[in-house]
Every structure is written in structure tokens, then in C-alpha cells.
Design a protein around this motif. Structure first.
Motif, PDB file in Angstrom:
ATOM      1  N   GLN A   1       0.822  -1.205   0.000  1.00  0.00           N
ATOM      2  CA  GLN A   1       0.000   0.000   0.000  1.00  0.00           C
ATOM      3  C   GLN A   1       0.861   1.261   0.000  1.00  0.00           C
ATOM      4  O   GLN A   1       0.576   2.231  -0.683  1.00  0.00           O
ATOM      5  CB  GLN A   1      -0.890  -0.034   1.236  1.00  0.00           C
ATOM      6  CG  GLN A   1      -2.064   0.920   1.130  1.00  0.00           C
ATOM      7  CD  GLN A   1      -2.961   0.804   2.353  1.00  0.00           C
ATOM      8  OE1 GLN A   1      -2.830  -0.137   3.122  1.00  0.00           O
ATOM      9  NE2 GLN A   1      -3.861   1.739   2.503  1.00  0.00           N
ATOM     10  N   LYS A   2       1.899   1.142   0.747  1.00  0.00           N
ATOM     11  CA  LYS A   2       2.785   2.296   0.863  1.00  0.00           C
ATOM     12  C   LYS A   2       3.417   2.616  -0.500  1.00  0.00           C
ATOM     13  O   LYS A   2       3.550   3.777  -0.898  1.00  0.00           O
ATOM     14  CB  LYS A   2       3.886   1.956   1.872  1.00  0.00           C
ATOM     15  CG  LYS A   2       4.509   3.183   2.519  1.00  0.00           C
ATOM     16  CD  LYS A   2       5.360   2.772   3.678  1.00  0.00           C
ATOM     17  CE  LYS A   2       5.990   4.000   4.319  1.00  0.00           C
ATOM     18  NZ  LYS A   2       6.900   3.612   5.387  1.00  0.00           N
ATOM     19  N   LEU A   3       3.766   1.526  -1.179  1.00  0.00           N
ATOM     20  CA  LEU A   3       4.371   1.695  -2.495  1.00  0.00           C
ATOM     21  C   LEU A   3       3.391   2.384  -3.442  1.00  0.00           C
ATOM     22  O   LEU A   3       3.737   3.354  -4.124  1.00  0.00           O
ATOM     23  CB  LEU A   3       4.775   0.314  -3.030  1.00  0.00           C
ATOM     24  CG  LEU A   3       5.429   0.312  -4.397  1.00  0.00           C
ATOM     25  CD1 LEU A   3       6.752   1.080  -4.353  1.00  0.00           C
ATOM     26  CD2 LEU A   3       5.661  -1.107  -4.890  1.00  0.00           C
ATOM     27  N   ASP A   4       2.143   1.841  -3.461  1.00  0.00           N
ATOM     28  CA  ASP A   4       1.115   2.454  -4.299  1.00  0.00           C
ATOM     29  C   ASP A   4       1.001   3.933  -4.005  1.00  0.00           C
ATOM     30  O   ASP A   4       0.944   4.771  -4.897  1.00  0.00           O
ATOM     31  CB  ASP A   4      -0.238   1.786  -4.027  1.00  0.00           C
ATOM     32  CG  ASP A   4      -0.308   0.418  -4.685  1.00  0.00           C
ATOM     33  OD1 ASP A   4       0.621   0.102  -5.464  1.00  0.00           O
ATOM     34  OD2 ASP A   4      -1.268  -0.324  -4.416  1.00  0.00           O
ATOM     35  N   ASN A   5       0.953   4.135  -2.776  1.00  0.00           N
ATOM     36  CA  ASN A   5       0.810   5.507  -2.320  1.00  0.00           C
ATOM     37  C   ASN A   5       1.925   6.396  -2.869  1.00  0.00           C
ATOM     38  O   ASN A   5       1.691   7.490  -3.387  1.00  0.00           O
ATOM     39  CB  ASN A   5       0.877   5.464  -0.787  1.00  0.00           C
ATOM     40  CG  ASN A   5       0.180   6.658  -0.177  1.00  0.00           C
ATOM     41  OD1 ASN A   5       0.235   7.742  -0.741  1.00  0.00           O
ATOM     42  ND2 ASN A   5      -0.455   6.446   0.950  1.00  0.00           N
ATOM     43  N   LEU A   6       3.124   5.848  -2.794  1.00  0.00           N
ATOM     44  CA  LEU A   6       4.288   6.594  -3.273  1.00  0.00           C
ATOM     45  C   LEU A   6       4.179   6.867  -4.770  1.00  0.00           C
ATOM     46  O   LEU A   6       4.421   7.985  -5.245  1.00  0.00           O
ATOM     47  CB  LEU A   6       5.567   5.816  -2.989  1.00  0.00           C
ATOM     48  CG  LEU A   6       6.154   6.019  -1.600  1.00  0.00           C
ATOM     49  CD1 LEU A   6       7.330   5.082  -1.394  1.00  0.00           C
ATOM     50  CD2 LEU A   6       6.579   7.475  -1.430  1.00  0.00           C
TER      51      LEU A   6
ATOM     52  N   LEU B   1       3.950  10.280  -6.753  1.00  0.00           N
ATOM     53  CA  LEU B   1       4.951  10.610  -7.755  1.00  0.00           C
ATOM     54  C   LEU B   1       4.247  11.093  -9.027  1.00  0.00           C
ATOM     55  O   LEU B   1       4.592  12.120  -9.611  1.00  0.00           O
ATOM     56  CB  LEU B   1       5.784   9.357  -8.037  1.00  0.00           C
ATOM     57  CG  LEU B   1       7.031   9.552  -8.844  1.00  0.00           C
ATOM     58  CD1 LEU B   1       7.987  10.464  -8.076  1.00  0.00           C
ATOM     59  CD2 LEU B   1       7.690   8.199  -9.129  1.00  0.00           C
ATOM     60  N   GLY B   2       3.194  10.329  -9.492  1.00  0.00           N
ATOM     61  CA  GLY B   2       2.446  10.667 -10.690  1.00  0.00           C
ATOM     62  C   GLY B   2       1.849  12.056 -10.590  1.00  0.00           C
ATOM     63  O   GLY B   2       1.994  12.891 -11.479  1.00  0.00           O
TER      64      GLY B   2
END
Lengths: 75, 400
Positions: free
Chosen positions: B314-319, B323-324
């Protein structure tokens, strides 16, 4: 285990010290359970001893050094 | 000339000094009859002591009157101990009483006091020699008469309070001339019977009756006993030498038994309480440990081992999302800036005015902005937004 008979006073003192030790709270659980069991056993022993107690017969030491039963005259 | 005359004060002071320094007068044993007795409200006694022919004033201060065990009365024969001194304001000498006893028992009191003093000096009463009385004795020896109230009171009290205790009676004479030797003999005999405690005493009686317990050999035997001794002689008010030298004084034989053994009911109650305390302590301990355990097994990691992974995912998605958004934002900002710039350029482009219907005059491919650059018959190009017209200057009118 030692089979030496403790005096009543000693048993009571030991009981007291275990209770205090447990109440102080720095005993780990395993030790606490052992000590608890020991204390409950001591308490039971002391209690039994007192409750089953039959009055000891009074003795009198005669002049020739014999111990004889002794009864006091009632009022 | 007047120098050889003393003042009254000087004389009284001088006499007081002589009397105060007289060794013999510092401790006087005096017998007499009380007269003019007055107990002051502040606790001091004022009275006189007299015999058939003579009289002396006496004063007893509160600290000492407290120790008097009888009520002094007019005409009472007493034995007093005290010192002689002079009351300077009146010039009277008087006795300052420290101790007062009823007379009538002759010299016994004096003997008592003398022996008490002697043994005290020898250290027999010193608290450091007192042996500890066991809390729960198993075997108690009793040295008293085999008949009478004392032994009965002691045994019934022990039986009532703590019947587990074994008792051995060492029968002894407790009054008369032979009593002292008998008491001493029994104290010595008791040594070899493995006793935790000895009670030595007798019931109430006259001072003569109690006298064996004021004998030096009895006191010494009590002192030398290796077994702790409770003395129990007479009534509450009777104090004997034995009481002072014993490890514990009981006011009466019954009280001696009460001091000697615990009350069984109290111990049973105590044990019950201890059991409750034990259970509570244990319950608390177990509850506490259970709480710790519950807290541990309920931690997210143990309960959902994948949770850690999920969290990271989830954290990655969030990142990535963040970023996008950032990149787009940067792009948008740049795009806007670009368009703005383009618009600005557009405005600044001279040709752009053509669009709004203006024209630009050129001659030989150079823009002409003033008429003074032109002459009649010059050929010019008129630039429109949609084409170029060739024209010829017919007339020039300068406008100021």
C-alpha cells in the motif's frame, strides 16, 4: 527434601515470608506458582495442626524425677 | 566594721551549702507519721513527718509522687527515702522525698530497695540481658505451687488459648523460709527439660508471702537461666525483684499465660487471611501475565502475518500515486508557462496587428513608420493580413 520437623513458629514465619515475597511482585510466574503451592500447603498444615489440636496433658515433675499427668482442681 | 555581719540570705545560703555537701544527708531513710498532708493540684505533696517528739517538713515532687502506690493519709506511718536540704526563703531545712512506702512491713521494704539497687548496679536488670520470649512456644515449664489459684489460672489460660503447648509443672514452695531454695532448685532442674519458656510465680499475698521472689538467690537463678523467664508474682501492683530480673514481667499468673502463648483463634484467623492474600496475589499475577500474553498474540504481525507485506504494498502504491501527481503537476505548470509565453509573443509580434485590420507600409522591403521618409511617386507595398498591394504615393500631407 529435608524431613526435619519444623516448629510451628518456624512454619508460620516461613509462610509469612513467602506471602510477603509474592506480594512484592518481583517473582517470575513459574517461581510464583511453586511458591504459591508451597505457601498454601504450609497454611493448610498449620491450620490442620491447630484445628485438629487436642489439648496436651499437663505434666508434673515429681521429686524423684518422674513426669506424671497433672490435673488442676477445678474451681 | 559592718563587714563581720552576714546578711540573712548569706547565712541561709551558707547553711544550705553545708547541708547539701553532707554525704549522709543526700540519701536519708526516714520513718515517721504523716501530718498536715496536702496534695497540691500541680501534683506535689506537702506534709510533715513526725514522731512523739519531733517533726520535719517534707516535700515530694510530682515526678516522684506518681510512683507512690497508696494514698497517703493523715497519721499514716511511712518509710521515706530522700535528701535533706534547706529552703532558703524561710531558712527551714526539710526532707525532699523521692520514695515513700507504707510502714508496717518493717524493714522488708528497705531490704527490697537495697537489693534492688545492688542488683541494678550489677547490671542484672539491664535490657541487653533480656532473652526473647518465643511467640509460639511448644513446651512451657511452670514453677509455682502445685495447688492454688496461680497454677490453675496459668494452665486453664494456656489450654483455652493454645492447647497445643505442652506444660510441665515444677512444683515449688512459694512462701516461707524454704521457698527460695526450692524455687532456685526448680529453675535449675528446668534447664534439662528442653523448654522454650519458663513461668515463675505465685498468686497474690502479703509482702511477706511474696518475699521469696525478692531474694537474691532467686534473682540470680532467674538471671542465670538459659530459658527465657516470665515472672508472675502476685497482683498488678506487686513488684518483686524477680519481676525486674525476669525477661518479661506479667502482672498476674493469668497474664503470664496470656503473654506466654498466642491465642489459637488469632493464628487461625491469620492463616485464613494469609490464604486470601495468597490467592489474590496469585490471581493478580496470573491476570497480569495473561494480559501481557493477550497483548502479544493480538499484535497485528502475529495475527495477520501478511499484514506487514500489505502495508508495504500500500505504501508503495501511495508513493507511486504521489509521484504521478507530482510529475503531472510539474508538467502542467510548464505547459501553462509556455502558453503564456506564446501569448505574450503573439501580442508582441507586429504582424499580429494585421489581423485586427491594420496594415503595414513597406518600401524596398523596409517598414515605413513616418511620412518624411516618403516622397511623391515613391512605390510602396501595403501589407494586409491577406495580401500585398503595390501603390504609388500621390501626395504627402504632413500632420503636425
Amino acid at each position: 527434601m529435608k524431613k526435619e520437623e519444623k516448629t510451628f513458629e518456624e512454619s508460620l514465619k516461613q509462610l509469612e515470608s513467602i506471602v510477603k515475597e509474592l506480594e512484592n511482585g518481583d517473582v517470575n510466574l513459574d517461581d510464583a506458582i511453586n511458591k504459591f503451592n508451597e505457601a498454601m500447603e504450609l497454611a493448610k498444615k498449620c491450620n490442620d495442626k491447630l484445628k485438629k489440636a487436642e489439648a496436651k496433658v499437663n505434666k508434673i515433675l515429681t521429686d524423684d524425677g518422674k513426669l506424671e499427668d497433672f490435673e488442676v482442681e477445678s474451681e | 566594721m559592718n563587714d563581720k555581719y552576714l546578711t540573712v540570705s548569706e547565712l541561709n545560703s551558707y547553711i544550705k551549702n553545708i547541708i547539701d555537701n553532707e554525704e549522709f544527708l543526700r540519701r536519708i531513710y526516714l520513718k515517721g507519721e504523716i501530718s498536715n498532708f496536702k496534695a497540691h493540684t500541680r501534683g506535689h505533696f506537702y506534709f510533715s513527718l513526725k514522731d512523739e517528739n519531733s517533726k520535719i517538713n517534707a516535700i515530694m515532687f510530682m515526678g516522684n509522687t506518681k510512683k507512690v502506690l497508696f494514698n497517703p493519709e493523715e497519721g499514716m506511718k511511712v518509710l521515706v527515702t530522700g535528701k535533706i536540704s534547706v529552703y532558703e526563703p524561710t531558712g527551714n531545712y526539710q526532707i525532699y522525698v523521692e520514695d515513700m512506702l507504707e510502714d508496717g512491713v518493717g524493714n522488708l521494704y528497705i531490704a527490697f530497695n537495697q537489693l534492688k539497687e545492688k542488683l541494678e548496679k550489677e547490671g542484672l536488670f539491664d535490657p541487653i540481658h533480656k532473652k526473647r520470649i518465643p511467640k509460639i512456644p511448644n513446651r512451657i515449664g511452670i514453677i509455682t505451687a502445685s495447688t492454688g489459684a496461680a497454677i490453675r489460672d496459668i494452665l486453664t489460660t494456656i489450654k483455652r488459648r493454645y492447647p497445643l503447648c505442652k506444660t510441665i509443672l515444677f512444683p515449688s514452695l512459694v512462701q516461707g523460709d524454704k521457698a527460695k531454695d526450692d524455687i532456685v532448685r526448680q529453675i535449675k532442674r528446668a534447664e534439662s527439660y528442653n523448654l522454650d519458656l519458663l513461668i515463675v510465680g505465685r498468686g497474690g499475698g502479703s509482702i511477706e508471702d511474696l518475699w521469696p521472689f525478692n531474694e537474691e538467690i532467686v534473682a540470680k537463678a532467674i538471671y542465670n537461666s538459659s530459658i527465657p523467664i516470665i515472672s508472675a508474682v502476685g497482683h498488678e501492683i506487686d513488684f518483686t525483684i524477680s519481676d525486674f530480673v525476669a525477661d518479661l514481667r506479667a502482672p498476674t499468673p493469668t497474664a503470664a499465660a496470656e503473654l506466654a502463648v498466642p491465642n489459637m483463634i488469632d493464628i487461625i484467623n491469620y492463616i485464613d487471611q494469609v490464604k486470601i492474600r495468597l490467592n489474590q496475589t496469585m490471581k493478580k499475577k496470573i491476570e497480569f501475565n495473561k494480559m501481557l500474553f493477550d497483548k502479544l498474540i493480538n499484535t497485528y504481525v502475529l495475527k495477520k502475518p501478511l499484514a506487514m507485506y500489505e502495508i508495504k504494498e500500500q505504501k508503495l502504491d501511495n508513493l507511486i500515486d504521489r509521484l504521478g501527481v507530482n510529475i503531472k503537476a510539474i508538467f502542467d505548470i510548464n505547459k501553462n508557462t509556455y502558453i503564456n509565453l506564446l501569448n505574450k509573443l503573439e501580442v508582441l509580434n507586429p504582424l499580429s496587428v494585421l489581423k485586427r485590420g491594420y496594415t503595414v507600409i513597406k518600401m524596398k522591403n523596409k517598414a515605413i513608420s513616418n511620412v518624411d521618409k516618403l516622397n511623391k511617386d515613391d512605390l510602396i507595398d501595403i501589407n494586409f493580413k491577406d495580401g500585398i498591394v503595390n501603390a504609388k504615393i500621390l501626395e504627402i500631407k504632413e500632420v503636425k
